[in-house]
Design a protein around this motif. Structure first.
Motif, mmCIF file in Angstrom:
data_model
loop_
_atom_site.group_PDB
_atom_site.id
_atom_site.type_symbol
_atom_site.label_atom_id
_atom_site.label_comp_id
_atom_site.label_asym_id
_atom_site.label_seq_id
_atom_site.Cartn_x
_atom_site.Cartn_y
_atom_site.Cartn_z
ATOM 1 N N THR A 71 0.977 -0.761 -0.496
ATOM 2 C CA THR A 71 0.227 -0.152 -0.009
ATOM 3 C C THR A 71 0.629 1.464 0.326
ATOM 4 O OG1 THR A 71 -1.569 -1.212 1.356
ATOM 5 C CG2 THR A 71 -1.446 1.304 1.126
ATOM 6 N N GLY A 72 1.767 1.473 0.985
ATOM 7 C CA GLY A 72 2.840 2.739 0.540
ATOM 8 C C GLY A 72 3.354 3.103 -0.065
ATOM 9 N N LEU A 73 4.013 1.275 -1.498
ATOM 10 C CA LEU A 73 4.609 1.297 -2.323
ATOM 11 C C LEU A 73 3.461 1.672 -3.858
ATOM 12 C CD1 LEU A 73 6.613 0.687 -4.411
ATOM 13 C CD2 LEU A 73 5.585 -1.312 -4.790
ATOM 14 N N THR A 74 2.394 1.374 -3.395
ATOM 15 C CA THR A 74 1.708 1.802 -4.294
ATOM 16 C C THR A 74 0.595 3.031 -3.970
ATOM 17 O OG1 THR A 74 0.355 -0.483 -4.207
ATOM 18 C CG2 THR A 74 -1.138 1.787 -5.277
ATOM 19 N N LEU A 75 0.201 3.700 -3.013
ATOM 20 C CA LEU A 75 0.270 5.300 -2.337
ATOM 21 C C LEU A 75 1.518 5.948 -3.189
ATOM 22 C CD1 LEU A 75 -1.292 5.345 0.560
ATOM 23 C CD2 LEU A 75 -2.520 6.060 -1.617
ATOM 24 N N GLY A 76 2.341 5.849 -2.980
ATOM 25 C CA GLY A 76 4.165 6.553 -3.636
ATOM 26 C C GLY A 76 3.715 6.695 -4.952
ATOM 27 N N ALA A 119 2.066 -4.356 -12.502
ATOM 28 C CA ALA A 119 2.530 -3.582 -13.069
ATOM 29 C C ALA A 119 1.332 -3.338 -13.183
ATOM 30 C CB ALA A 119 2.724 -4.469 -14.594
ATOM 31 N N LEU A 120 -0.230 -3.098 -13.206
ATOM 32 C CA LEU A 120 -1.275 -2.563 -14.082
ATOM 33 C C LEU A 120 -1.518 -2.206 -12.960
ATOM 34 C CD1 LEU A 120 -3.030 -5.574 -15.421
ATOM 35 C CD2 LEU A 120 -2.299 -3.083 -16.635
ATOM 36 N N TYR A 124 -2.030 1.717 -12.908
ATOM 37 C CA TYR A 124 -2.584 2.981 -12.955
ATOM 38 C C TYR A 124 -2.730 4.072 -11.755
ATOM 39 C CZ TYR A 124 -6.509 4.242 -9.303
ATOM 40 O OH TYR A 124 -7.849 4.119 -8.216
ATOM 41 N N ALA A 125 -1.300 3.434 -10.390
ATOM 42 C CA ALA A 125 -1.171 3.923 -8.877
ATOM 43 C C ALA A 125 -0.887 5.817 -10.127
ATOM 44 C CB ALA A 125 -0.560 4.101 -9.074
ATOM 45 N N ALA A 126 -0.288 5.539 -11.433
ATOM 46 C CA ALA A 126 0.545 6.451 -11.712
ATOM 47 C C ALA A 126 0.476 7.391 -12.435
ATOM 48 C CB ALA A 126 2.260 6.057 -12.401
#
Length: 278
Positions: A71-76, A119-120, A124-126
């Motif tokens: 979650t931290g990686l995705t929000l980052g 990767a998806l 999406y997050a980016a």
């Protein structure tokens, strides 16, 4: 199974995901029932019940640390994308909308995949970050809106902490009835938003008035509250996944769900603040 998220539906941790399922951890007094169906949501034959646990990347159960890390990686990644959008794409609405549409496509692709695709999810997050950053920068430059995005960020953090405390203290309990109510309310909210958008596109002005004045404030508050309720459902999914031994890679689905819910809350919070300032 589709997820409890207001923006995308993602699949549940084990049902229908191609995994055999895991039995509940043994506890004194017998197995613990879940509020959803009175049974282990990951019920099935445990392939590791008659042998020592094999902690490989494919079989090690998900832990809370796995969820926090991903979650931290995705929000980052969302934050990095938002920084790029804010610094380089503020005012370029065409690029911002394009990034938002691309993020939506990636999100829906992930929601219908049988297994999580990091990767998806990170893509999406980016893209979602670029969209939010560019739009937030545009709103921040409008008259009387300076600082509104930062207020929305702080408001989103406050909602997250408040709901986490309410969930952990069992003030909010996620039951089957709770889930049905939230899903029906979210469906109605999304349909009204789409109708309002159609009236804005073809009729001009503010459509049905859901984004301005007293009605707009009420609609914005409902949107934030729905996001908070979806957070509780996300917490429940994470708790069940850890308790019942969901596969480690499913922590990516938890990260995806929490990220989409927080994005929803931020966007609704930003629109509510914009209405109040105007």
């Amino acid at each position: 199974m589709r997820s409890s998220n207001p923006v995308f539906s993602r699949r549940g941790f084990s049902r229908g995901s191609g995994y055999a399922g895991f039995t509940a951890p043994p506890q004194a007094g017998g197995p613990t029932a879940t509020p959803y169906a009175g049974a282990n949501p990951y019920a099935g034959t445990n392939p590791y019940a008659t042998q020592a646990p094999q902690y490989t990347p494919q079989t090690r159960p998900m832990t809370m640390d796995d969820v926090v890390l991903r979650t931290g990686l995705t929000l980052g990644t969302v934050i990095v994308g938002a920084t790029v959008g804010w610094l380089f794409l503020t005012g370029q609405l065409g690029f911002a909308i394009g990034a938002g549409l691309a993020a939506t496509v990636l999100g829906f692709i992930q929601s219908f995949k049988r297994k999580p695709a990091p990767a998806l999810i990170l893509g999406y997050a980016a893209l979602e970050g670029v969209f939010l950053g560019a739009l937030s920068g545009f709103i921040n430059d409008l008259p009387k809106m300076n600082g509104a995005p930062m207020q929305a960020v702080l408001g989103t953090m406050a909602v997250f902490v408040a709901m986490l405390v309410a969930y952990k203290t069992r003030i909010v309990r996620v039951t089957a009835r709770f889930t049905r109510f939230v899903m029906i309310a979210a469906l109605g909210f999304v349909l009204l938003s789409m109708v309002n958008l159609l009236f804005m596109v073809f009729g001009g002005g503010d459509g049905l008035g859901f984004r301005s004045g007293g009605l707009g404030i009420l609609f914005g508050v409902v949107g934030v509250v729905l996001g908070a309720l979806f957070l509780a459902m996300d917490f429940k999914q994470v708790e069940d996944g850890v308790a019942y031994g969901a596969p480690r890679e499913e922590s990516w689905l938890a990260a995806f769900g929490l990220t989409t819910t927080l994005v929803w809350i931020y966007w609704e919070m930003l629109r509510l603040i914009s209405i109040l300032r105007d």
